[in-house]
Design an enzyme around this catalytic site. Structure first.
Site, PDB file in Angstrom:
ATOM      1  N   TYR A  55       0.820  -1.211   0.000  1.00 21.31           N
ATOM      2  CA  TYR A  55       0.000   0.000   0.000  1.00 21.31           C
ATOM      3  C   TYR A  55       0.856   1.264   0.000  1.00 21.31           C
ATOM      4  CZ  TYR A  55      -3.573  -3.375   1.524  1.00 21.31           C
ATOM      5  OH  TYR A  55      -4.413  -4.459   1.639  1.00 21.31           O
ATOM      6  N   HIS A 126       0.348 -11.921   1.112  1.00 19.45           N
ATOM      7  CA  HIS A 126      -0.603 -11.066   0.396  1.00 19.45           C
ATOM      8  C   HIS A 126      -1.130 -11.733  -0.873  1.00 19.45           C
ATOM      9  CE1 HIS A 126      -1.528  -6.514  -0.372  1.00 19.45           C
ATOM     10  NE2 HIS A 126      -2.562  -7.284  -0.618  1.00 19.45           N
ATOM     11  N   PRO A 206     -15.924  -4.624   1.978  1.00 20.64           N
ATOM     12  CA  PRO A 206     -17.289  -5.054   2.328  1.00 20.64           C
ATOM     13  C   PRO A 206     -18.376  -4.177   1.725  1.00 20.64           C
ATOM     14  CG  PRO A 206     -16.277  -3.947   4.190  1.00 20.64           C
ATOM     15  CD  PRO A 206     -15.189  -4.133   3.164  1.00 20.64           C
ATOM     16  N   GLY A 210     -17.012   0.835  -2.750  1.00 18.66           N
ATOM     17  CA  GLY A 210     -17.792   2.064  -2.789  1.00 18.66           C
ATOM     18  C   GLY A 210     -19.141   1.936  -3.454  1.00 18.66           C
TER      19      GLY A 210
END
Length: 336
Positions: A55, A126, A206, A210
């Site tokens: 990230y 990851h 979740p 968006g």
């Protein structure tokens, strides 16, 4: 808020995914705004924070480490390796999947430095590097546990079969994969495998990146660097069809007496007690909205109508591009 467990830790049922404070959805917020969100989460009682070496190519871990260092003993700190930024001879940093033992050791040590801690509570692979047997990668990570650099291990975006192989080498505490009303792939096999093995299922995205917040009506407004531009569901033709699902969905949210985002998170919490959602946000207001879903009660009838309205049959487009689909190991529905 209700509580959930991840390994030996008891945490509020909603954690914080920190990715979009530094990565993925266009220009990230300022470091000052990221700090406000992290501290607001702490003040609201959040104790599980999830980041990764990828990230912002380390920027997110640096932010999380700086802001949360003083609160380290009060939180469950999770990060990920095996997918990180590597700078080439041309000076350009690119994402690289590398599950070799030496890469995982290096990733972990880099993460510890950026996070300003001597141990990571849950350390995930990851992405499974398909050039390296999962047993070899998990074996290398188990040695990080033996060395005291990591407390517990996790896997991300893997199938039930791969989870079982990894778990046979060293206990896997958590499995992290995208899961929402519009991404139901975990229901094929991996949710059941997690329950059987005692593994916490950590659900990222979740609110469907968006979509289920009812916040994005024109995909043409997405930033040029927004990763959703490469996702088929956000391509104009597919997205136009997906937008048709929103009026019915918002009606169900009104019936439940909540916002669309809260309904999405509450649905996950009702699915199974071993599911722990980690929504992300760049806004303190949206953070408070998300966390309020932790105490919602939904009746069985509404849940059934919700699942019938948004599922793998009614959503248009795959969740990932062809290249991204090759990089993960998750099960897919027939026809995907």
């Amino acid at each position: 808020m209700q509580q959930r467990t991840i390994g030996p830790f008891t945490v509020p049922a909603i954690g914080l995914g920190c990715m979009n404070l530094s990565h993925a959805y266009g220009t990230p917020p300022s470091a000052e705004q990221g700090e406000r969100v992290l501290l607001a989460a702490l003040d609201a009682g959040v104790t599980l924070f999830d980041t990764a070496a990828l990230y912002g190519f380390g920027a997110n871990e640096t932010l999380v480490g700086r802001v949360l260092k003083a609160h380290r003993s009060d939180i469950v700190l999770c990060s990920k390796g095996g997918l990180a930024g590597v700078t080439g001879d041309d000076g350009v940093t690119r994402r690289v999947i590398d599950g070799r033992p030496e890469a995982l050791r290096r990733n972990c040590e880099d993460s510890l430095r950026r996070l300003q801690t001597d141990v990571i509570d849950v350390y995930y692979l990851h992405r499974w590097d398909k050039q390296v047997p999962i047993e070899e990668s998990v074996g290398a990570m188990s040695r990080l546990v033996e060395q005291g650099k990591v407390r517990h291990l996790g896997l991300s975006e893997v199938s039930a079969a791969t989870l079982r192989k990894g778990h046979a080498v060293h206990p896997i505490t958590a499995l992290q994969t995208e899961y929402s009303l519009w991404t139901r792939n975990p229901e094929i096999a991996v949710l059941d495998a997690c329950r059987e093995l005692g593994v916490t299922f950590v659900a990222f995205s979740p609110v469907a990146r968006g979509f289920l917040c009812d916040a994005l009506h024109d995909v043409g407004t997405l930033d040029a660097k927004d990763i959703r531009r490469s996702m088929p569901r956000f391509a104009p033709d597919h997205y136009a069809r997906n937008l048709a699902l929103l009026p019915g969905y918002k009606a169900l949210a009104r019936e439940a007496g909540c916002t669309p985002a809260q309904l999405a998170i509450a649905w996950l919490l009702h699915k199974a007690p071993h599911i722990l959602p980690i929504p992300g946000t760049t806004s303190v207001e949206h953070l408070d909205e998300d966390l309020a879903a932790g105490d919602m009660k939904l009746d069985a009838g509404l849940l059934a109508r919700l699942e019938e309205h948004i599922n793998q049959r009614t959503v248009s487009g795959n969740r990932y591009s062809e290249q991204a689909r090759r990089e993960v190991d998750t099960e897919e529905f027939p026809g995907d």
